[in-house]
Design a protein around this motif. Structure first.
Motif, PDB file in Angstrom:
ATOM      1  N   ALA A 183      -9.232  -4.618  63.402  1.00 62.01           N
ATOM      2  CA  ALA A 183      -8.990  -4.326  64.818  1.00 62.01           C
ATOM      3  C   ALA A 183     -10.257  -3.842  65.504  1.00 62.01           C
ATOM      4  O   ALA A 183     -10.499  -4.145  66.677  1.00 62.01           O
ATOM      5  CB  ALA A 183      -7.882  -3.290  64.958  1.00 62.01           C
ATOM      6  N   ALA A 184     -11.095  -3.109  64.771  1.00 62.04           N
ATOM      7  CA  ALA A 184     -12.320  -2.588  65.364  1.00 62.04           C
ATOM      8  C   ALA A 184     -13.328  -3.690  65.666  1.00 62.04           C
ATOM      9  O   ALA A 184     -14.265  -3.474  66.433  1.00 62.04           O
ATOM     10  CB  ALA A 184     -12.944  -1.564  64.418  1.00 62.04           C
ATOM     11  N   ALA A 211      -7.127 -10.105  66.179  1.00 61.12           N
ATOM     12  CA  ALA A 211      -5.786 -10.126  66.763  1.00 61.12           C
ATOM     13  C   ALA A 211      -4.735 -10.108  65.666  1.00 61.12           C
ATOM     14  O   ALA A 211      -4.906 -10.718  64.610  1.00 61.12           O
ATOM     15  CB  ALA A 211      -5.604 -11.367  67.626  1.00 61.12           C
ATOM     16  N   LEU A 212      -3.634  -9.402  65.932  1.00 60.38           N
ATOM     17  CA  LEU A 212      -2.503  -9.408  65.011  1.00 60.38           C
ATOM     18  C   LEU A 212      -1.651 -10.643  65.238  1.00 60.38           C
ATOM     19  O   LEU A 212      -1.446 -11.077  66.379  1.00 60.38           O
ATOM     20  CB  LEU A 212      -1.632  -8.172  65.213  1.00 60.38           C
ATOM     21  CG  LEU A 212      -2.017  -6.870  64.522  1.00 60.38           C
ATOM     22  CD1 LEU A 212      -0.952  -5.816  64.800  1.00 60.38           C
ATOM     23  CD2 LEU A 212      -2.177  -7.064  63.032  1.00 60.38           C
ATOM     24  N   MET A 251      -3.221 -10.145  60.228  1.00 57.86           N
ATOM     25  CA  MET A 251      -4.210 -10.697  61.146  1.00 57.86           C
ATOM     26  C   MET A 251      -4.037 -12.195  61.348  1.00 57.86           C
ATOM     27  O   MET A 251      -3.639 -12.916  60.436  1.00 57.86           O
ATOM     28  CB  MET A 251      -5.619 -10.395  60.616  1.00 57.86           C
ATOM     29  CG  MET A 251      -6.003  -8.943  60.783  1.00 57.86           C
ATOM     30  SD  MET A 251      -7.445  -8.533  59.802  1.00 57.86           S
ATOM     31  CE  MET A 251      -6.728  -8.362  58.183  1.00 57.86           C
ATOM     32  N   LYS A 252      -4.351 -12.650  62.536  1.00 53.29           N
ATOM     33  CA  LYS A 252      -4.394 -14.075  62.791  1.00 53.29           C
ATOM     34  C   LYS A 252      -5.604 -14.664  62.085  1.00 53.29           C
ATOM     35  O   LYS A 252      -6.705 -14.109  62.143  1.00 53.29           O
ATOM     36  CB  LYS A 252      -4.493 -14.360  64.295  1.00 53.29           C
ATOM     37  CG  LYS A 252      -3.208 -14.112  65.059  1.00 53.29           C
ATOM     38  CD  LYS A 252      -3.331 -14.607  66.501  1.00 53.29           C
ATOM     39  CE  LYS A 252      -1.995 -14.468  67.225  1.00 53.29           C
ATOM     40  NZ  LYS A 252      -2.071 -14.979  68.617  1.00 53.29           N
ATOM     41  N   GLY A 291      -3.742 -12.686  51.474  1.00 49.99           N
ATOM     42  CA  GLY A 291      -2.684 -11.788  51.039  1.00 49.99           C
ATOM     43  C   GLY A 291      -1.928 -11.234  52.218  1.00 49.99           C
ATOM     44  O   GLY A 291      -1.794 -11.884  53.266  1.00 49.99           O
ATOM     45  N   ASN A 292      -1.428 -10.009  52.115  1.00 49.49           N
ATOM     46  CA  ASN A 292      -0.628  -9.422  53.185  1.00 49.49           C
ATOM     47  C   ASN A 292      -1.454  -8.869  54.335  1.00 49.49           C
ATOM     48  O   ASN A 292      -0.892  -8.413  55.330  1.00 49.49           O
ATOM     49  CB  ASN A 292       0.281  -8.332  52.624  1.00 49.49           C
ATOM     50  CG  ASN A 292       1.430  -8.891  51.813  1.00 49.49           C
ATOM     51  OD1 ASN A 292       1.669 -10.093  51.832  1.00 49.49           O
ATOM     52  ND2 ASN A 292       2.126  -8.042  51.099  1.00 49.49           N
ATOM     53  N   ASP A 293      -2.787  -8.905  54.235  1.00 44.43           N
ATOM     54  CA  ASP A 293      -3.617  -8.594  55.408  1.00 44.43           C
ATOM     55  C   ASP A 293      -3.619  -9.764  56.384  1.00 44.43           C
ATOM     56  O   ASP A 293      -3.934  -9.596  57.560  1.00 44.43           O
ATOM     57  CB  ASP A 293      -5.053  -8.288  54.987  1.00 44.43           C
ATOM     58  CG  ASP A 293      -5.208  -6.853  54.508  1.00 44.43           C
ATOM     59  OD1 ASP A 293      -4.217  -6.105  54.544  1.00 44.43           O
ATOM     60  OD2 ASP A 293      -6.323  -6.485  54.090  1.00 44.43           O
TER      61      ASP A 293
END
Length: 577
Positions: A306-307, A311-312, A504-505, A527-529
């Protein structure tokens, strides 16, 4: 111990399946790789999992004479993942999945075997298969890790026997038949005797199965390639050169240190299952705060990204992958979480009831669908009580939660409050806080049809997948039997997540994207990130590990194939959020 170098080609943050796959591929392609892990162990949640990997149209299916194609998988996913969001990522997954497995088996220690009889979760849908899309890790001898075996995350104690013996899922029926069948008894002896010898030299069994075997194989692959590991270290920030991620700033002990990356950084920290702030923001309130994921999954990757302007991906039908779970106290005082995935819910002679004492779901549905029904029934209210109800015969034959079959001394579980016992159904109702008349009526109505193996209310045992999870020796319906033999038991279950689906996208090369769709140079996620390519839908077993391996592979290959490397002077870190 601090890293040996100030600059690496690739830095991977997180040592779960996705991160270790990206690291293994990059190392196999000749790159210098550093893996940074915040805990003292490699393996992440993968080391606790069943290790299943969902890869449609894989080469092993063809070798075994099983029919499948990418077109069939597309057709299946069109109904089980109907949203258009992330369609390009699903296409990349299907196109490159078999390639990823072939590469890993040719260049690393990863070895997978076909699971012929494990249906997709919706076998009635067009394009579904009755087995073969699921691959499972081949057993691994942990002694091959040498001193590294102590760095491999152990399996959950509840998933082992005799204080540390892992068992392959195919051996579970044999263990349940010890004393009843000579063949089963001999098979059990062949498992236990080697384990006894292993314990003479090791604190646990060294014959590894399931997700622990997969994690061990990936870890062994990295050790063989001299990949450096930095354990018990936190990444404070990502370093930037202009708009490109050029490395990390780590906190190890009391020191901060920048480490540069020539080609890129891969985020694979496991999602945010144990971050209270992100759970409150992104998960439904009724989900509460129970998770079966590793406790280190606290959203580190999402905050770091995010920093940088990442984008999520919030295009998720469900923000997590769910499983019903029971809670229990461990001997060390910690709270244990047991995920009720396949061992009990679909077996004949148990039902699930809600806060009113009524059935609310087909108990043999997938764990994800089961919890979605819990969330709907709870009407958004947190901490709504749900229970599994069974009788003495069921508890003896199949166990319940972490209580194993053939357990004679079950009263210690009653004394701890984990298992609730009563002489009759009315008394059981009182003890779980529902009206005795309601729970009695629920049992009477269920039993009336269960005597004949029928479940007209929910259709339990009506699909191939449900019957697969039942007891095939029980007739006429492997998923249905009456609840009649006192004493009776209840176990409270909670909605829990196996991992988060919002991340994350990324693009088809696993590069992290900004809100405008442009990629952030030098930043990858898996993975799940990485946001779920299935949008939080769960069409089959291994639906998180499959994409984790494939996009870890894609990230590693893309990092290795980039023609241009960059300057390596550490730059000013971003500001954390």
């Amino acid at each position: 111990m601090m890293p040996a170098h100030e600059t690496y080609d690739v830095i991977v943050i997180g040592a779960g399946a996705g991160g270790m796959t990206a690291a293994a591929v990059a190392a196999a392609e000749g790159l210098r790789v550093l893996v940074i892990e915040k805990t003292a162990f490699a393996g992440g949640t993968t080391a606790w999992s069943d290790g299943m990997v969902w890869i449609p149209a894989n080469a092993k299916m063809k070798e075994a004479g099983l029919s499948d194609s990418v077109a069939d998988a597309v057709q299946y996913l069109s109904s089980t993942v109907p949203e258009t969001a992330n369609a390009g990522l699903r296409a990349a997954f299907l196109a490159r999945g078999p390639e990823a497995i072939a590469y890993l088996e040719a260049n690393t220690e990863v070895r997978l075997q076909l699971v012929k009889a494990y249906p997709d979760y919706y076998p009635e849908r067009l394009g579904a298969t009755s087995g073969g899309r699921v691959l499972a890790p081949v057993a691994f001898d942990g002694r091959r890790l040498g001193e590294g075996f102590a760095r491999l995350r152990p399996p959950l104690p509840e998933s082992t026997l005799f204080g540390g013996m892992m068992v392959d899922r195919l051996d579970i029926p044999h263990l349940r038949s010890v004393g009843k069948s000579l063949r089963a008894t001999m098979r059990a002896a062949r498992l236990v005797l080697p384990y006894a010898l292993q314990r003479l030299r090791s604190p646990r069994g060294t014959t590894l199965h399931l997700g622990n075997a997969l994690a061990a194989r990936l870890y062994a692959s990295l050790l063989a390639r001299q990949v450096e590991f930095l354990f018990s270290a936190d990444v404070e920030d990502l370093s930037m050169q202009g708009e490109r991620v050029s490395g990390v700033v780590i906190r190890h002990g009391s020191r901060d240190r920048p480490i540069a990356s020539r080609r890129g950084v891969v985020l694979a920290t496991g999602g945010f299952s144990h971050d209270a702030v992100l759970r409150k923001r992104l998960l439904p309130a009724a989900a509460g705060f129970v998770s079966a994921a590793n406790t280190s999954s606290t959203g580190d990757g999402l905050r770091l990204a995010a920093a940088t302007g990442a984008a999520l991906n919030t295009d998720a039908t469900s923000p997590a992958y769910w499983v019903p779970a029971s809670l229990f106290p461990r001997a060390d005082g910690s709270r244990g979480v047991f995920p009720h995935m396949v061992t009990d819910r679909a077996k004949p002679g148990v039902i699930a009831v809600n806060a009113a004492g009524r059935r609310f779901v087909n108990e043999a549905l997938s764990y994800h669908e089961f919890v979605l029904a819990m969330l709907r029934d709870g009407n958004g209210e947190p901490d709504q009580p749900f229970h599994l109800i069974c009788d003495r015969r069921f508890l003896w034959d199949y166990g319940l939660g972490r209580i194993r079959p053939f357990t004679r001394r079950y009263r210690r579980y009653v004394a701890s409050g984990e298992l609730i016992e009563a002489a009759d159904i009315a008394q059981l109702a009182t003890r779980i806080g529902v009206k005795p008349s309601t729970l009695t009526a629920t049992i009477v109505n269920y039993n009336a049809d269960a005597e004949e193996g029928r479940d007209p209310e929910f259709g339990r045992g009506s699909t191939l997948y449900q019957r697969h999870l039942g007891d095939i020796s029980h007739k006429p319906n492997p998923c249905v039997a009456p609840i009649v033999r006192a004493p009776f038991f209840a176990m409270r279950i909670h909605p829990a997540d196996l991992g988060t689906a919002i991340g994350m996208k990324v693009d088809a090369q696993a590069r992290v994207l900004r809100a405008d769709g442009t990629s952030i140079a030098g930043l990858y996620a898996c993975g799940n990130d990485m946001g779920s390519i299935m949008n939080g839908n769960c069409p089959g077993p291994g639906i998180t590990l499959g994409p984790a391996l494939v996009f870890g592979y894609i990230a590693g290959r893309h990092l290795a194939e980039r023609a241009m490397t960059f300057a390596t002077t550490p730059a000013t870190a971003t500001t954390s959020v």
